[in-house]
Write an enzyme that holds these catalytic residues in place. Structure first.
Site, PDB file in Angstrom:
ATOM      1  CG  HIS A  31       6.760  -1.724   2.328  1.00 48.15           C
ATOM      2  ND1 HIS A  31       6.646  -0.565   3.047  1.00 48.15           N
ATOM      3  CD2 HIS A  31       5.542  -2.321   2.378  1.00 48.15           C
ATOM      4  CE1 HIS A  31       5.407  -0.453   3.518  1.00 48.15           C
ATOM      5  NE2 HIS A  31       4.721  -1.503   3.125  1.00 48.15           N
TER       6      HIS A  31
ATOM      7  CG  MET B 250      -1.902  -1.193   1.169  1.00 46.09           C
ATOM      8  SD  MET B 250      -3.432  -0.924   2.070  1.00 46.09           S
ATOM      9  CE  MET B 250      -2.830  -0.656   3.711  1.00 46.09           C
ATOM     10  N   GLY B 251       2.173   1.090  -0.241  1.00 43.72           N
ATOM     11  CA  GLY B 251       3.042   2.256  -0.369  1.00 43.72           C
ATOM     12  C   GLY B 251       3.450   2.863   0.953  1.00 43.72           C
TER      13      GLY B 251
ATOM     14  CG  MET C 111      10.653  -0.821  10.189  1.00 38.93           C
ATOM     15  SD  MET C 111      11.725  -0.584   8.778  1.00 38.93           S
ATOM     16  CE  MET C 111      13.255  -0.223   9.616  1.00 38.93           C
ATOM     17  CB  SER C 112       3.853  -0.354  10.729  1.00 41.27           C
ATOM     18  OG  SER C 112       2.563   0.062  10.325  1.00 41.27           O
TER      19      SER C 112
ATOM     20  CD  GLN D 259      -1.836  -8.937   4.185  1.00 45.20           C
ATOM     21  OE1 GLN D 259      -2.677  -8.091   4.430  1.00 45.20           O
ATOM     22  NE2 GLN D 259      -0.628  -8.628   3.765  1.00 45.20           N
TER      23      GLN D 259
HETATM   24  P1  AMP Z   1       1.347  -2.894   3.496  1.00 45.63           P
HETATM   25  O1  AMP Z   1       1.903  -1.831   2.616  1.00 45.63           O
HETATM   26  O2  AMP Z   1       1.328  -2.530   4.943  1.00 45.63           O
HETATM   27  O3  AMP Z   1       0.054  -3.476   2.995  1.00 45.63           O
HETATM   28  O4  AMP Z   1       2.388  -4.087   3.411  1.00 45.63           O
HETATM   29  C1  AMP Z   1       2.783  -4.631   2.195  1.00 45.63           C
HETATM   30  C2  AMP Z   1       3.628  -5.861   2.456  1.00 45.63           C
HETATM   31  O5  AMP Z   1       4.763  -5.503   3.241  1.00 45.63           O
HETATM   32  C3  AMP Z   1       2.883  -6.948   3.224  1.00 45.63           C
HETATM   33  O6  AMP Z   1       3.256  -8.218   2.720  1.00 45.63           O
HETATM   34  C4  AMP Z   1       3.383  -6.748   4.623  1.00 45.63           C
HETATM   35  O7  AMP Z   1       3.322  -7.903   5.419  1.00 45.63           O
HETATM   36  C5  AMP Z   1       4.819  -6.350   4.372  1.00 45.63           C
HETATM   37  N1  AMP Z   1       5.380  -5.640   5.520  1.00 45.63           N
HETATM   38  C6  AMP Z   1       4.854  -4.569   6.166  1.00 45.63           C
HETATM   39  N2  AMP Z   1       5.631  -4.217   7.200  1.00 45.63           N
HETATM   40  C7  AMP Z   1       6.670  -5.076   7.227  1.00 45.63           C
HETATM   41  C8  AMP Z   1       7.813  -5.250   8.064  1.00 45.63           C
HETATM   42  N3  AMP Z   1       8.057  -4.455   9.104  1.00 45.63           N
HETATM   43  N4  AMP Z   1       8.669  -6.261   7.781  1.00 45.63           N
HETATM   44  C9  AMP Z   1       8.441  -7.086   6.724  1.00 45.63           C
HETATM   45  N5  AMP Z   1       7.398  -6.978   5.898  1.00 45.63           N
HETATM   46  C10 AMP Z   1       6.515  -5.998   6.142  1.00 45.63           C
END
Ligand code: AMP
Length: 290
Positions: free
Chosen positions: A37, A30-31, A184-185, A153
């Site tokens: 990511h 989702m960027g 990280m998020s 997920q």
């Molecule tokens: P999102 O943009 O939050 O939908 O995440 C996109 C992808 O990145 C998903 O497969 C998430 O599980 C992965 N992701 C998000 N945060 C992390 C992280 N801290 N470490 C590894 N993968 C991540």
């Protein structure tokens, strides 16, 4: 690196790469990209020789009242980051491209979505599985990489691919953390400095669960109680769940083992954070806290 808005153009680029004999890798996001990511790109490049990433904030997976409108977006910054990392194509559609009308057909999980995050986010996983299957149909990757950070997920996507016989290999990459342990998020951006400090308690609590497990603790109830106590010590946390479940089916357990996953969701102020660890195989960032 090409930034593409249209489905037809993605199909043309993928067809060209395939004609050149490339193995197609895919990383949906989702960027508002961070190192978590980007680590998925690195993993994908080990498994494929042409990598596409999608950047799309999917309205279907946001429950009413959630942060869809204010979800952080910065396509220009994201574009630079992935360019440096060697992604071949970024697909960044707008809503009309992906959802020209209401979906008559969606992908609804019958099991596993009614627990953990599914309890507070009804319909969320239906939105995720629907967009991921659309993206798979557009990119037709040989391999797609997801992060363990979103454990439920990844499990639901693996079940979808198995149940619908989708011709794609799913790879799960370890959670990437800040040096202090916080997973990280993109949503960490919402946290005030003081909330950011408090949020560290989540990874600390999970590290304690691993410590207890290594010291011989096998009672799920004790591990859960310890995690909960750490989260709640000092206040400022609204714990949504602490679950100690089997890694393959998310079944609540009485006795834990290497495949057991401890999963947490908590609100710090208005920000909802999730994290998890597999007791027998913690990610390196969490291992450093144990
Ligand atoms: P999102 O943009 O939050 O939908 O995440 C996109 C992808 O990145 C998903 O497969 C998430 O599980 C992965 N992701 C998000 N945060 C992390 C992280 N801290 N470490 C590894 N993968 C991540």
């Amino acid at each position: 690196m090409k930034l593409i808005r249209r489905i037809a153009d993605v199909r043309a680029e993928v067809a060209r790469a395939r004609r050149d004999g490339r193995r197609i890798g895919f990383v949906p996001t989702m960027g508002f990209l961070h190192e978590g990511h980007l680590s998925l790109i690195d993993r994908c490049q080990e498994l494929a020789d042409w990598v596409a990433m999608s950047i799309y904030v999917n309205p279907l997976q946001f429950v009413p009242g959630e942060d869809f409108e204010r979800y952080p977006r910065d396509l220009e910054r994201d574009r630079k980051a992935v360019e440096e990392r060697g992604v071949d194509l970024v697909f960044a559609p707008d809503d009309r491209e992906l959802y020209p009308g209401p979906q008559t057909v969606v992908v609804t999980p019958r099991r596993l979505a009614d627990r953990l995050c599914g309890l507070s986010r009804p319909g969320h996983f239906e939105g995720v599985l629907t967009v991921v299957s659309k993206l798979f149909a557009i990119v037709q990757p040989d391999v797609a990489v997801f992060g363990q950070k979103d454990y439920q997920q990844t499990l639901l996507i693996q079940k979808m691919v198995a149940d619908l016989d989708l011709p794609v290999r799913i790879e799960v990459a370890p959670t990437v953390r800040d040096p202090d342990g916080l997973a990280m998020s993109s949503r960490n951006d919402y946290l005030s400095p003081e909330e950011r400090q408090r949020a560290r308690r989540i990874s600390r609590a999970l590290a304690e669960a691993v410590k207890d497990y290594r010291a011989g603790q096998r009672e799920a109830g004790s591990i859960r109680a310890r995690v909960l106590a750490t989260l709640e010590a000092g206040g400022g946390f609204d714990v949504e769940y602490v679950e100690v479940v089997s890694g393959d089916e998310l079944e609540p357990l009485e006795r834990v083992g290497d495949d057991t996953v401890v999963a947490v969701a908590a609100r710090v102020g208005a920000t909802r954070l999730i994290d998890n660890v597999r007791l027998g195989n913690p990610d390196p960032g969490l291992e450093a806290l144990v």
